[in-house]
Write an enzyme that holds these catalytic residues in place. Structure first.
Site, PDB file in Angstrom:
ATOM      1  N   GLU A 194     -39.383  -9.411  50.317  1.00 28.40           N
ATOM      2  CA  GLU A 194     -40.836 -10.069  50.411  1.00 28.40           C
ATOM      3  C   GLU A 194     -41.720  -9.204  50.030  1.00 28.40           C
ATOM      4  O   GLU A 194     -41.327  -7.810  49.779  1.00 28.40           O
ATOM      5  CB  GLU A 194     -41.280 -10.316  51.832  1.00 28.40           C
ATOM      6  CG  GLU A 194     -40.572  -9.653  53.036  1.00 28.40           C
ATOM      7  CD  GLU A 194     -40.897  -7.861  53.019  1.00 28.40           C
ATOM      8  OE1 GLU A 194     -41.899  -7.450  52.347  1.00 28.40           O
ATOM      9  OE2 GLU A 194     -40.010  -7.016  53.081  1.00 28.40           O
ATOM     10  N   GLU A 337     -38.635  -6.003  49.781  1.00 25.16           N
ATOM     11  CA  GLU A 337     -38.091  -6.392  48.438  1.00 25.16           C
ATOM     12  C   GLU A 337     -36.652  -6.807  48.454  1.00 25.16           C
ATOM     13  O   GLU A 337     -36.153  -7.066  47.266  1.00 25.16           O
ATOM     14  CB  GLU A 337     -38.721  -5.363  47.535  1.00 25.16           C
ATOM     15  CG  GLU A 337     -40.101  -5.182  47.379  1.00 25.16           C
ATOM     16  CD  GLU A 337     -40.326  -4.013  46.380  1.00 25.16           C
ATOM     17  OE1 GLU A 337     -39.500  -3.662  45.757  1.00 25.16           O
ATOM     18  OE2 GLU A 337     -41.798  -3.415  46.472  1.00 25.16           O
TER      19      GLU A 337
END
Length: 381
Positions: A194, A337
């Site tokens: 994310e 991420e």
């Protein structure tokens, strides 16, 4: 757009992992030329994957890292170290192959998919990096999929709900759709990361609501909140819970009131992996919040979750305990991420190789008596 009754039907389609296949894998591992259990977590992982795929003879040939991006209204509380435009810029850098998630994935040959669910502002700043800073072909380069559900991000959870129930469902549906599409394309291992300032606050609020732990023990520094700024962050999460009073027995209520679009989408992503019998590799703190939501929606999801690393974010250990996972990697990371999840991919390959490549005592039968190894044997060679 998925409706609640459709989500309920989807949840009912999730089946348990295959315990027989898992036992077969465990038995095969016990017969390999090594002391019993001597490869520890690798053996546990190899057997769990057999249960997920329904056979000890599984393939992990195609893996993918999906990054869900969204801004969060709680950013307005003013505790963050960076401007909110950083969320969008990092997504652009990721698309240029220069973000942490894309650099690590690229080093491993893993494709990255970036999904914008609600980043504020217009794109373009990242083009400078794409044009002038990218040295050679390097890591994976990709485009951003614009699937905006809330163009201005979510609401400020200290002032009211992050979103309405319909929007939360829509975001869950987006996550389901992404996983379903990728599995349909032949990907066998899926991870979700994310991007979005404020999402460690929404994750802390979600975890506090679901576990009953005080938000003080679940709220960390995130992208760099320290000192007075950190105190404002802790207070913001506490106020959000007090203002919204999410129902811990209603996951959708929790997500809509104090969650984020990324957490909702990751929740759906994990549900789809379980429904389609594929391993979902967890990343860091935000992924733990989403995984707990998925687990609360259907406990069978747990069998399909593969934990990667223990985030340095405060509260990660409490979240891991709530999920009943023991992350094997301790890397002092807290980026998100999908970076930690990608690091587990080669370890998964090694676990699978044990079942596929390693010799057993039966293969060396001419050198050993028929009853070798004796039951309970666990000494070193």
């Amino acid at each position: 757009m998925i409706r609640e009754q459709e989500l309920s039907a989807y949840l009912n389609g999730i089946e348990p992992t295959d315990k027989m296949a898992q036992a077969q894998a465990k038995n095969r591992l016990d017969q390999l030329v090594k002391p019993l259990g001597s490869l520890g977590v690798l053996e546990e992982l190899a057997a769990k994957l057999a249960g997920i795929f329904g056979s000890p003879d599984y393939e992990l040939s195609r893996k993918v890292n999906v990054i869900f991006c969204a801004d969060n209204g709680v950013f307005d509380e003013g505790y963050n170290k960076y401007p909110q435009s950083i969320s969008r810029l990092v997504a652009e850098i990721m698309a240029a192959g220069r973000g942490g998630g894309s650099a690590i994935a690229g080093a491993l040959g893993i494709p990255v998919k970036i999904v914008d669910l609600g980043l504020k502002g217009s794109y373009g700043a990242g083009e400078a990096i794409r044009r002038s800073s990218h040295r050679g072909p390097g890591p994976c380069r990709t485009e951003i999929l614009h699937q905006k559900l809330c163009p201005e991000g979510t609401g400020n959870i200290t002032q009211g709900p992050a979103m309405d129930r319909k929007q939360a469902l829509e975001a869950i549906g987006a996550g389901i759709g992404e996983a379903e599409e990728l599995i349909g394309q032949g990907f066998s291992v899926l991870a979700a990361g994310e991007i979005g300032l404020g999402n460690t606050s929404t994750a802390a609020a979600v975890l506090a609501a679901l576990t009953g732990h005080d938000s003080l023990f679940l709220t960390g520094m995130g992208s760099g909140s320290v000192g007075e700024a950190y105190q404002r962050k802790v207070e913001a999460v506490s106020r959000a819970l007090e203002r919204n009073r999410p129902d811990p027995d209603d996951v959708l209520d929790v997500l809509a009131k104090v969650g984020g679009l990324d957490i909702c989408a990751m929740t759906g992503f994990y549900l789809a992996c379980a429904r389609r019998r594929r391993p979902a590799v967890l990343d860091g703190y935000i992924s733990f919040a989403a995984a707990l939501c998925a687990q609360r929606l259907n406990p069978l999801v747990s069998g399909y979750l593969i934990s990667s690393h223990l985030s340095e974010e405060k509260g990660a250990l409490l979240a891991a305990e709530a999920l009943e996972v023991k992350p094997p990697l301790h890397m002092a990371m807290r980026l998100g991420e999908g970076t930690g999840a990608c690091l587990l991919f080669p370890i998964m390959d090694c676990a699978a190789a044990l079942l596929k490549e390693m010799a057993s005592f039966q293969d060396l039968g001419c050198w050993f008596p028929n009853d070798w190894p004796p039951a309970g044997q666990d000494d070193s060679h």
